[in-house]
Design a protein around this motif. Sequence first.
Motif, PDB file in Angstrom:
ATOM      1  N   LEU A 124       0.815  -0.964  -0.635  1.00  0.00           N
ATOM      2  CA  LEU A 124      -0.610  -0.256   0.127  1.00  0.00           C
ATOM      3  C   LEU A 124       1.036   1.520  -0.319  1.00  0.00           C
ATOM      4  N   CYS A 125       1.499   1.447   0.602  1.00  0.00           N
ATOM      5  CA  CYS A 125       2.492   2.309   1.011  1.00  0.00           C
ATOM      6  C   CYS A 125       3.694   2.450   0.479  1.00  0.00           C
ATOM      7  N   GLY A 126       4.560   1.450   0.191  1.00  0.00           N
ATOM      8  CA  GLY A 126       5.952   1.090  -0.435  1.00  0.00           C
ATOM      9  C   GLY A 126       6.711   0.841   0.486  1.00  0.00           C
ATOM     10  N   THR A 127       7.939   0.830   0.521  1.00  0.00           N
ATOM     11  CA  THR A 127       9.498   0.291   1.154  1.00  0.00           C
ATOM     12  C   THR A 127       9.074   1.548   2.404  1.00  0.00           C
ATOM     13  N   ASN A 128       8.747   0.582   3.597  1.00  0.00           N
ATOM     14  CA  ASN A 128       8.704   1.562   4.672  1.00  0.00           C
ATOM     15  C   ASN A 128       8.551   0.576   5.810  1.00  0.00           C
ATOM     16  N   ALA A 129       8.992   1.685   7.576  1.00  0.00           N
ATOM     17  CA  ALA A 129       9.796   0.458   8.519  1.00  0.00           C
ATOM     18  C   ALA A 129       8.575  -0.436   8.858  1.00  0.00           C
ATOM     19  N   ILE A 130       7.752  -0.039   9.131  1.00  0.00           N
ATOM     20  CA  ILE A 130       6.443  -0.610   9.113  1.00  0.00           C
ATOM     21  C   ILE A 130       6.193  -1.937   8.166  1.00  0.00           C
ATOM     22  N   GLY A 131       5.806  -1.607   7.606  1.00  0.00           N
ATOM     23  CA  GLY A 131       5.567  -2.775   5.929  1.00  0.00           C
ATOM     24  C   GLY A 131       6.698  -3.484   5.911  1.00  0.00           C
ATOM     25  N   THR A 132       8.236  -3.190   5.737  1.00  0.00           N
ATOM     26  CA  THR A 132       9.185  -3.731   5.902  1.00  0.00           C
ATOM     27  C   THR A 132       9.691  -4.758   6.654  1.00  0.00           C
ATOM     28  N   ALA A 133       9.443  -4.330   7.760  1.00  0.00           N
ATOM     29  CA  ALA A 133       9.624  -4.834   9.122  1.00  0.00           C
ATOM     30  C   ALA A 133       8.844  -6.121   9.563  1.00  0.00           C
ATOM     31  N   VAL A 154      14.216  -3.088  11.239  1.00  0.00           N
ATOM     32  CA  VAL A 154      14.633  -2.370   9.757  1.00  0.00           C
ATOM     33  C   VAL A 154      14.766  -0.633   9.771  1.00  0.00           C
ATOM     34  N   GLN A 155      15.733  -0.320   9.702  1.00  0.00           N
ATOM     35  CA  GLN A 155      14.966   0.823   9.687  1.00  0.00           C
ATOM     36  C   GLN A 155      15.877   1.971   8.263  1.00  0.00           C
ATOM     37  N   ILE A 156      14.727   2.543   8.174  1.00  0.00           N
ATOM     38  CA  ILE A 156      14.244   3.222   6.207  1.00  0.00           C
ATOM     39  C   ILE A 156      14.660   4.823   6.693  1.00  0.00           C
ATOM     40  N   HIS A 157      15.736   5.600   5.478  1.00  0.00           N
ATOM     41  CA  HIS A 157      15.869   6.760   5.813  1.00  0.00           C
ATOM     42  C   HIS A 157      15.795   6.917   4.143  1.00  0.00           C
ATOM     43  N   TRP A 192      10.859  11.370   5.506  1.00  0.00           N
ATOM     44  CA  TRP A 192      10.886  11.120   6.813  1.00  0.00           C
ATOM     45  C   TRP A 192      12.069  10.006   6.636  1.00  0.00           C
ATOM     46  N   THR A 193      12.081   9.477   7.620  1.00  0.00           N
ATOM     47  CA  THR A 193      13.322   8.419   8.695  1.00  0.00           C
ATOM     48  C   THR A 193      12.560   7.943   9.176  1.00  0.00           C
ATOM     49  N   CYS A 194      12.619   6.500   9.539  1.00  0.00           N
ATOM     50  CA  CYS A 194      11.573   5.440  10.862  1.00  0.00           C
ATOM     51  C   CYS A 194      12.488   4.954  10.790  1.00  0.00           C
ATOM     52  N   SER A 195      12.328   3.756  11.683  1.00  0.00           N
ATOM     53  CA  SER A 195      12.504   2.732  12.560  1.00  0.00           C
ATOM     54  C   SER A 195      11.959   1.858  13.192  1.00  0.00           C
ATOM     55  N   ALA A 196      11.826   0.453  12.489  1.00  0.00           N
ATOM     56  CA  ALA A 196      10.813  -0.551  13.081  1.00  0.00           C
ATOM     57  C   ALA A 196      11.645  -2.321  13.436  1.00  0.00           C
TER      58      ALA A 196
END
Length: 691
Positions: free
Chosen positions: A137-146, A153-156, A168-172
């Motif tokens: 739904l939202c592409g590569t992001n920390a929640i979905g990729t984790a 996972v950390q996506i920056h 945005w930067t996110c870790s999950a």
Amino acid sequence: MAQTVDQMFSNPGDELAVTQAWESFLNGQTRSAGALRTLVDVSWQRCAEANVDPNRRAGPTPVSEQDLYLLRERRRDLLEASAPVMACARDYLAETGALMALADAQSAILSTEGDSPALSLAEHIQLVPGTRWSEHLCGTNAIGTALAVGQPVQIHSAEHFCAGIKRWTCSATVVRHPADGEIIGVVDVSGLSSTFNRQSLALVVTTASRIENRLVMAEMERRYRLLDVAMAPWSAAGRDAVVLFDRRGCPIKASEHAQIAIADAGGALDLASVRSVPAFSAASMRRGVGHAQLPAWIRAEWIEPLVVKGEHLGTLLVMRSSQGRARWAAPPAAERQPLALAPATPPELASFSHVLTEDPAMLELIQRAQQLARSKVPVLLQGETGAGKEEFAKGIHGARKGSYVALNCGGLSRELLASELFGYADGAFTGARKGGMVGKIEAAHGGTLFLDEIGEMPLDMQPQLLRVLEQGELYRLGDNAPRRVDFRLVAATHRDLRQEVAAGRFRMDLYYRVAVTSLRIPALRERPGDIALLARHFLERFRREQGQVPEPLAAPVLAGLLAYSWPGNVRELRNVIEGAVLTCPEGLSREDQLQLDPGLFADLQAPAPGGVLGDEDGSVASMAEGEERLIARAVAASGGNLTLAARRLNIAKSTLYAKMRRYGLSRDGIAGAVTGAVRGAVAGRLSVLGE
């Protein structure tokens, strides 16, 4: 797929290279080797296969408030376990420009906490409760990729697949259920790219671990309740093969022949390896499709849901044979071995062979204790002093690996009890043993800890025991390092702990932890048929020990034993027989040789002087109050002689001291009250004569 440390963390220095790789990826061009982390590269490929719009500006529209409420209700366990952790995030992330989000296993955000400006900015990209942030739904992001990889996972910044969230930067990381490791949620920390911090990943991993620890405690509490509720139908199943499933469909307890019964029914369920059977989960049962999903070998009538106050705690599978006696069934009562068990009997059953009884209620109690012996749930033994609580504790321990360690909480000072229970480190206090001391809890690791008179434990020490039971670790006195412990707790008391809780002398949370299931040991006077059996046993045993010739129990002696009330129960009977054997080596033929004193406790039951020692009607509000008055009367009747009072009460003198301290009683105070009452009565009589 396991990640190396370098692959796990983002590197803001690669921002330009990642942006160029993204443009090349969208144009179908070859990307420079090493420009992109493998984790991100594989995620982008999944997004392309799912036809995710790379120009998407935000997440999808969140669900309605009503649907969000229903979603949170379905994830109540996860929310309750995370509530205090998320509350900490509210303070920890204040003024950091970051927020913490909790999502379920379907990537739907359940709650958010953190810095207020960050929460406001998150609304622009729909990073809010009720929105799903899966990769497709939202592409590569920390929640979905984790969720996709099941790892931290950390996506920056530019590593995000969709253009709208590249600022945005996110870790999950995922949250797993402690029972079977199933992913049940995600913890995420997000903020604008300028808030990047490698430690954000450590924060979410620690947070997820804390949530999982709280889930462990909640699951243990729920499992204890389930085992307690299941005990009655389990016992009623008799010779049928039984398997108990928790609310997630995980088998947690099975009768001895359950695996054979499953094979006989044509099933392929291996109880030793299976993690869960979805058809037995509470969700399946609640939807009414559980029976429809059952394997063909299971009959619908074998299913027995265990529901308490609307909460589905678990399910019993009771496999009954329609072809008469199944080969897994236990033999009928007429064919069972007597209590003096044969060597071939399983050790857990033979462990109660030392409990001599012919009383039906007592035999039923032993059967229930045998069932409990196979599990590790805490057991509370209740009954009068001398009724045999420790004998049952030893039976429940049985042939279990590890030591059987016993400690009486009633006869020790607070300081001594703490050191005996928890142990202490080297140099913890003046006079401490060099090298420290192992406490009773540590000594019981892998075995059974029996805490007698747990109702006597000081109130301020009870939280320490509760923490050990919940966390499985303890701290020795004067030590900062926790020690892991795993033991089976059996506690005993002659008090009504519910009354003690109501009176504020015993913690409610500790009560529910130690009283997962309870057994009441009947007093000897409640099973008079056992008096002769036990008397003959003790007579034979003590005469043999003294080198005397065995003799039958004479009729006058038996009549005296049956006429006595036995306030000290089996312990008193044993002492009476032992004393008679020592003083009458020629043999017992008369009642007076037993040295029974039916009036020994009569003065303790008589009305005491009003005011201090009891009300005029003798009524008491609780068991503890009754004990307090009984002690006061014993001390008064003994003229303040505490040795004699302890003998009258059939307890150790040290225990009497501890109880008097507990109730604030003093020898002088009791004697003064009695003297004052007597003087008042004399003065009243003289005034009447004067008239």
